[in-house]
Design a protein around this motif. Structure first.
Motif, PDB file in Angstrom:
ATOM      1  N   THR A 135       0.825  -1.222   0.000  1.00 12.46           N
ATOM      2  CA  THR A 135       0.000   0.000   0.000  1.00 12.46           C
ATOM      3  C   THR A 135       0.855   1.266   0.000  1.00 12.46           C
ATOM      4  O   THR A 135       0.461   2.273  -0.569  1.00 12.46           O
ATOM      5  N   VAL A 136       2.030   1.218   0.633  1.00 14.57           N
ATOM      6  CA  VAL A 136       2.872   2.421   0.708  1.00 14.57           C
ATOM      7  C   VAL A 136       3.900   2.412  -0.416  1.00 14.57           C
ATOM      8  O   VAL A 136       4.665   1.457  -0.551  1.00 14.57           O
ATOM      9  N   ALA A 137       3.927   3.481  -1.201  1.00 14.38           N
ATOM     10  CA  ALA A 137       4.913   3.661  -2.268  1.00 14.38           C
ATOM     11  C   ALA A 137       5.142   2.383  -3.102  1.00 14.38           C
ATOM     12  O   ALA A 137       6.266   1.910  -3.225  1.00 14.38           O
ATOM     13  N   PRO A 138       4.083   1.826  -3.678  1.00 14.80           N
ATOM     14  CA  PRO A 138       4.264   0.604  -4.479  1.00 14.80           C
ATOM     15  C   PRO A 138       5.078   0.869  -5.744  1.00 14.80           C
ATOM     16  O   PRO A 138       5.189   2.023  -6.175  1.00 14.80           O
ATOM     17  N   LEU A 139       5.622  -0.202  -6.298  1.00 15.40           N
ATOM     18  CA  LEU A 139       6.365  -0.078  -7.555  1.00 15.40           C
ATOM     19  C   LEU A 139       5.384   0.302  -8.666  1.00 15.40           C
ATOM     20  O   LEU A 139       4.449  -0.440  -8.956  1.00 15.40           O
ATOM     21  N   ARG A 140       5.605   1.472  -9.259  1.00 13.91           N
ATOM     22  CA  ARG A 140       4.747   1.977 -10.341  1.00 13.91           C
ATOM     23  C   ARG A 140       5.623   2.743 -11.303  1.00 13.91           C
ATOM     24  O   ARG A 140       6.602   3.366 -10.879  1.00 13.91           O
ATOM     25  N   GLN A 141       5.192   2.795 -12.547  1.00  8.77           N
ATOM     26  CA  GLN A 141       5.873   3.679 -13.479  1.00  8.77           C
ATOM     27  C   GLN A 141       5.307   5.087 -13.264  1.00  8.77           C
ATOM     28  O   GLN A 141       4.077   5.264 -13.298  1.00  8.77           O
ATOM     29  N   ALA A 142       6.162   6.070 -13.035  1.00  7.55           N
ATOM     30  CA  ALA A 142       5.675   7.453 -12.922  1.00  7.55           C
ATOM     31  C   ALA A 142       5.095   7.835 -14.282  1.00  7.55           C
ATOM     32  O   ALA A 142       5.623   7.413 -15.319  1.00  7.55           O
ATOM     33  N   PRO A 143       4.013   8.631 -14.309  1.00  8.38           N
ATOM     34  CA  PRO A 143       3.378   8.963 -15.598  1.00  8.38           C
ATOM     35  C   PRO A 143       4.346   9.626 -16.574  1.00  8.38           C
ATOM     36  O   PRO A 143       4.213   9.464 -17.786  1.00  8.38           O
TER      37      PRO A 143
END
Ligand code: DC
Length: 218
Positions: A185-193
């Motif tokens: 839930t906290v700062a998951p691995l995601r590609q920044a837009p």
């Protein structure tokens, strides 16, 4: 100028960041090393990695420090001890996603990272650099590769350390770690837009470094 490089397990971030750092003359900071040092401390002190409260109580005595060596190598210390040689052991790799999911741990690590990052320009490598740590970084990359390619890379690293696991086992471990990093839930691995997506499945290390370097105007 700061450059953010995020991506999953064994995406080649470490090697690409190092290569880019040498090419551009900008030091690299591997933020995963800090999460690994915290995890190693817990394992060494037999602190249950599922006991968030106990972990948070122990953060203060860890004295996590990140130093940049002359050759730009990152060294991580806890309680004055250089633990860098042990942070990539597989037992640390398996436990670190659990530990890195705690908000208190992330605050603690981000504080140590901010202290180093404030000292100049860096290429920061991690999971949440472009999304959380440096949302205003001048350049952001999301580096990835297929699960199979990443598992093969990870297996080669483990083989070199004498930790012999089958490719299937490594693939399962990589997949499980991906899920933990993506679903927390906290700062998951995601590609920044605004991050540039780079898939290195069919690229050599040099080609991947070239791909990133061509975007960067010094
Ligand atoms: O890149 P690595 O495998 O050394 O990262 C170790 C762990 O730390 C990984 O499970 C994800 C976590 N990590 C993180 O949550 N945020 C970062 N900025 C860097 C790493």
């Amino acid at each position: 100028m700061n450059i953010a490089i995020d991506g999953p397990v064994a995406s080649g971030k470490g090697a690409v960041t190092k290569g880019l750092s040498i090419r551009l003359g900008i030091p690299a900071l591997d933020t995963g090393a800090a999460y690994r040092a915290v995890t190693l401390f817990l394992l060494d002190h037999e602190i249950d990695i599922y006991d968030e409260k106990l972990i948070l109580m122990n953060l203060n005595r860890m004295d996590l420090r990140i130093y940049m060596a002359e050759n730009h190598d990152v060294r991580v210390f806890t309680q004055g001890q250089d633990v860098t040689p042990r942070i990539r052991d597989n037992r640390v790799s398996l436990a670190v996603p659990v530990v890195a999911a705690y908000a208190g741990v992330r605050d603690y690590v981000n504080h140590a990272i901010a202290e180093v990052a404030s000292q100049g320009n860096f290429i920061l490598e991690g999971r949440d650099i472009g999304t959380v740590v440096l949302p205003n970084a001048e350049y952001k990359f999301f580096l990835t590769a297929s699960l199979e390619v990443r598992a093969k890379r990870r297996k080669a690293d483990l083989d070199a350390k004498g930790e012999n696991l089958s490719l299937l086992e490594v693939m399962q471990q990589v997949k499980a770690r991906d899920e933990q990093d993506i679903n927390r839930t906290v700062a998951p691995l995601r590609q920044a837009p605004d991050a540039i997506y780079v898939d290195s499945s069919n690229l050599t290390l040099e080609q991947t470094i070239d791909t990133l370097a061509k975007y960067i105007k010094l």
